[in-house]
Design an enzyme around this catalytic site. Structure first.
Site, PDB file in Angstrom:
ATOM      1  N   ARG A 419      57.363 -10.702  34.077  1.00  4.63           N
ATOM      2  CA  ARG A 419      57.866  -9.390  34.930  1.00  4.63           C
ATOM      3  C   ARG A 419      59.382  -9.773  35.201  1.00  4.63           C
ATOM      4  O   ARG A 419      59.974  -9.672  36.095  1.00  4.63           O
ATOM      5  CB  ARG A 419      57.184  -9.104  36.111  1.00  4.63           C
ATOM      6  CG  ARG A 419      57.330  -7.714  36.285  1.00  4.63           C
ATOM      7  CD  ARG A 419      56.785  -7.389  38.035  1.00  4.63           C
ATOM      8  NE  ARG A 419      56.702  -5.990  38.228  1.00  4.63           N
ATOM      9  CZ  ARG A 419      57.008  -5.514  39.545  1.00  4.63           C
ATOM     10  NH1 ARG A 419      57.006  -6.352  40.356  1.00  4.63           N
ATOM     11  NH2 ARG A 419      56.877  -4.170  39.686  1.00  4.63           N
ATOM     12  N   ASP A 455      54.386 -10.643  48.540  1.00  2.00           N
ATOM     13  CA  ASP A 455      53.799 -10.447  47.235  1.00  2.00           C
ATOM     14  C   ASP A 455      54.258 -11.525  46.199  1.00  2.00           C
ATOM     15  O   ASP A 455      54.875 -12.551  46.471  1.00  2.00           O
ATOM     16  CB  ASP A 455      54.681  -9.366  46.583  1.00  2.00           C
ATOM     17  CG  ASP A 455      53.534  -8.837  45.450  1.00  2.00           C
ATOM     18  OD1 ASP A 455      52.688  -9.280  44.738  1.00  2.00           O
ATOM     19  OD2 ASP A 455      53.998  -7.482  45.291  1.00  2.00           O
ATOM     20  N   CYS A 502      49.724 -10.320  48.836  1.00  5.47           N
ATOM     21  CA  CYS A 502      49.684  -9.678  47.749  1.00  5.47           C
ATOM     22  C   CYS A 502      49.956 -10.558  46.642  1.00  5.47           C
ATOM     23  O   CYS A 502      50.937 -11.395  46.821  1.00  5.47           O
ATOM     24  CB  CYS A 502      50.435  -8.328  47.732  1.00  5.47           C
ATOM     25  SG  CYS A 502      50.447  -7.516  46.474  1.00  5.47           S
ATOM     26  N   ASP A 524      46.248  -3.599  42.535  1.00  6.13           N
ATOM     27  CA  ASP A 524      47.045  -2.496  41.867  1.00  6.13           C
ATOM     28  C   ASP A 524      46.210  -1.353  41.453  1.00  6.13           C
ATOM     29  O   ASP A 524      47.004  -0.329  41.270  1.00  6.13           O
ATOM     30  CB  ASP A 524      47.910  -3.299  40.973  1.00  6.13           C
ATOM     31  CG  ASP A 524      49.024  -3.834  41.779  1.00  6.13           C
ATOM     32  OD1 ASP A 524      49.024  -3.867  42.945  1.00  6.13           O
ATOM     33  OD2 ASP A 524      49.771  -4.740  41.096  1.00  6.13           O
TER      34      ASP A 524
END
Ligand code: GLA
Length: 711
Positions: A419, A455, A502, A524
């Site tokens: 990512r 996260d 998360c 998700d």
């Protein structure tokens, strides 16, 4: 409850007892510690009553310890089973041989000290009896003058006697976490675990063992455990040559080596374990109660979790003040109690290629500061929450430009981007301090922030620390300990803040994180049908009060499926209810239906978050499934029934309830129907979600919520 007694051999033994389970430990020849019984409690506190034969004069009786129920097999003992401990010296000597030193019994804690005189290493086995579960860990203390290297230091071994067993474990991937897998254990080893840096979506550090072929939800014996570790982990389930089972769990030994300096102590994470006589459901309820009563951060442990709104799926990176204010107004009107702004509010975060590492406000998006939005949210009677991903960095960030060496990197090799981001080396104290400082400012500078979603969105690769070669193989563990340290410090500084864990959904949902965070973003994937499976699996290991679920828009962002609003709400009500759709575009009919459903949830929230959970029927591709929440005193129950896909011509079904008072009368809130606890628990309630009278019945996406209370 812990009782010490002597075996007929004259050697000491300890019986550990909780409300559900007992564990017997005893010393045999050569000070080998045996664990010959782990099973239901209520038997005896006298070790001799177990009539167990513990080898008393090795080696003539038993040269090797294979197939023997060892509490902590360590390399150097005459056994070839999966070892919990491997220690090496710089001179190349390997292995340990411990003699028993002393025991300490205090309340519900037992500590057993063993010493290796050659290495001058003390191994302490720690046992803590909680109400139902037993937690185990070890500490290793270097009392000598030479550096020792721990090449492996698992938390515990759990032996079970020769028999035929099945292993139940939780597996998946991003968007498909917590799939329940049951498989027979055959001679040899089954290994599970993670080498991704986090406990992972692929395998969750939880297990259950059942007698071969046993599948009942509410019946049958289950031995289970959960490892409180958020990093790389290993679980080994080994059927030995005599059909005995050796279970070992702990920190992943792959690429792990810990230099234990003279005077230093290493502590393993805890393995929490238990025994259920009521199937996987009983095991789950023990873990749920443990989280609620003993484990979750104490300051928020008893608090009901607020209904939240999260704007991620609504606005993604295109965050603007007016648009967030509009969402907040609509959320408040629906009864939402906590408004959370997700990714995109900071640095130059207009997309996922920039900004991570710079936890300062994006002034273009918030020209008047964040306080403007926070004040608005507070003015609407809601709490305010914010998203961060503190262990990550985009190369396109001020942090990375200033400190490229702060991200893990392998000298001379190119980096793999996940990512578009790299992982910060949280083993480094300067990295932790810098990130902690930024987060402290975030929480202090803009008015009161009541919630943080923490996260972590990529697995770790090129986990190099070239600047500190001696600690290179400690990195995986030091990072996790560093993460806990920062969370601990932030919690101490801002005790009012509720933290959500998360990792691209449920990639780091373990007990380790739940020591320092209060709830978990489960997945998700917010598709209501998929969520039934994911939430069912999640609830094997964790309580509804730590399972966050959002109602999102249709067609679903991940699957394109279209479920009715009420169905989506009913699924999300299984734990901590959230709304994650673009409510700016909801019709007024949807908004008022949403408001009514939020109110319904609030009415059952004490049952969901503080009651006991029973799965009535697990999610299946076709036909109904259901889950029930019952008050501890049996005075009320909420039943949620679902059918994603029905088939025509199915017969009437019933669902048998649990946990009620047999003699009490119950009334259903919706229509005033009455019955007794005994009938509801024996004959059950009609669970036919489709009226047979309808000429064109709608078979799919049916759901109901019914609440029964004692009259
Ligand atoms: C992860 C989380 C999501 C959302 C995004 C934001 O995928 O699991 O809920 O926060 O990051 O980038």
């Amino acid at each position: 409850m812990i009782a010490r007694s002597d075996l007929p051999t004259g050697r000491p033994a300890w019986v550990l007892e909780t409300n559900r389970a007992s564990m017997l430990l005893c010393l045999g020849a050569d000070d080998t510690l045996y664990l010959p019984y782990w099973g239901p409690s209520g038997t005896t506190r006298n070790a001799a009553d177990f009539l167990l034969e513990v080898p008393g004069n090795r080696p003539s009786e038993a040269t090797f310890l294979d197939g023997q129920p060892l509490a902590y097999p360590a390399y150097g003992m005459p056994t070839f089973k999966e070892q919990c401990l491997v220690v090496a010296t710089d001179s190349g000597a390997r292995g340990t041989r411990f003699t028993f030193k002393t025991d300490r019994v205090a309340d519900d804690r037992l500590e057993l000290d063993f010493h290796d005189a050659l290495l001058r290493l003390t191994l302490t086995l720690h046992f803590t009896c909680h109400a139902e579960l037993i937690a185990r860990k070890v500490t290793l203390r270097n009392e000598g003058e030479q550096v020792l290297t721990l090449e492996r230091a698992l938390s515990a071994a759990l032996p079970l006697p020769p028999d035929q067993y099945d292993l139940v474990s939780l597996h998946g991937q991003w968007g498909r976490e917590f799939g329940v897998v049951q498989r027979p254990l055959m001679p040899g080893k089954v290994t599970t675990g993670s080498t991704r840096g986090i406990s992972s979506h692929e395998a969750h550090p939880w297990f259950a063992i059942r007698p071969r072929g046993e599948r009942a939800e509410h019946a049958g014996r289950v031995w289970f455990g959960s490892l409180a570790w958020s990093g790389n982990w290993l679980g080994v389930f080994e059927v030995e040559r005599n059909d005995a089972l050796n279970i070992a769990l702990g920190i992943q030994p792959f690429d792990f080596a810990w230099r234990l300096e003279p005077g230093a102590t290493f502590e393993t994470p805890e393995l929490v374990c238990g025994v259920s006589e009521h199937g996987l459901g009983g095991a789950a309820r023990q873990l749920h109660a443990f989280e609620e009563q003993h484990w979750l951060p104490e300051n928020h442990r008893a608090r009901l979790r607020p209904v939240l709104y999260n704007s991620w799926e609504a606005t993604h990176f295109e965050v603007q003040v007016e648009q967030q204010v509009e969402l907040a107004r609509r959320a408040a009107a629906m009864g939402v109690e906590l408004f959370v702004i997700d990714d995109g509010w900071f640095g130059t975060r207009d997309h996922d290629r920039a900004g991570l590492g710079d936890w300062t406000l994006n002034v273009r998006k918030f020209p008047n500061g964040l306080r403007e939005l926070i004040d608005e949210v507070h003015g609407l009677g809601m709490q305010f929450g914010i998203w961060v991903e503190p262990e990550m960095v985009n190369p396109d960030s001020d942090l990375y430009r200033a400190h490229p060496d702060w991200a893990y990197h392998a000298e001379g090799r190119s980096a793999t981007f996940g990512r578009n981001q790299l992982v910060l080396n949280f083993a480094r104290s300067d990295v932790r301090q810098a990130i902690h400082e930024q987060l402290r400012h975030l929480l202090a500078d803009h008015g009161t922030i009541e919630f943080v979603k923490w996260d972590h969105n990529r697995a770790w690769t090129e986990v190099g620390w070239p600047e500190s070669p001696a600690q290179q193989r400690e990195v995986w563990v030091r990072h996790v300990l560093g993460l806990y340290e920062v969370l601990r410090a932030l919690r101490a500084e801002s005790p009012h803040v509720l933290f959500e864990s998360c990792a691209g959904g449920g990639g780091r949902a373990d007990l380790g994180m739940l020591r320092w965070t209060d709830q978990v973003w489960t997945s998700d994937n917010t598709d209501a049908a998929d969520r039934l499976d994911i939430q069912y699996g999640y609830s094997r290991a964790h309580a509804p009060r730590v399972m966050v679920n959002w109602v999102t828009d249709v067609p679903n962002e991940q699957t394109g499926r279209v479920a009715p609003l009420e169905f989506r709400f009913h699924v999300a009500m299984q734990g901590v209810l959230g709304i994650g759709g673009n409510i700016a575009e909801w019709s007024s009919a949807d908004l008022s239906e949403g408001a009514a459903l939020v109110a319904e949830y609030k009415a059952i929230r004490p049952l969901v978050q503080h009651g006991r959970q029973f799965w009535l029927r697990p999610p299946t591709a076709i036909g109904p499934c259901g889950v029930q929440y019952v008050a501890h005193d049996g005075s009320a129950t909420a039943v949620l029934l679902y059918q994603v896909r029905g088939v025509r011509g199915q017969g009437a079904r019933r669902m048998v309830l649990h946990g009620l008072r047999p003699e009490a009368r119950y009334r259903r809130e919706t229509d005033g129907a009455e019955s007794t606890g005994a009938v509801l628990m024996n004959a059950g309630l009609p669970a036919t979600l489709v009226s047979t009278a309808e000429r064109h019945p709608r078979l799919d996406w049916r759901s109901t919520l019914q609440v029964w209370r004692t009259v």
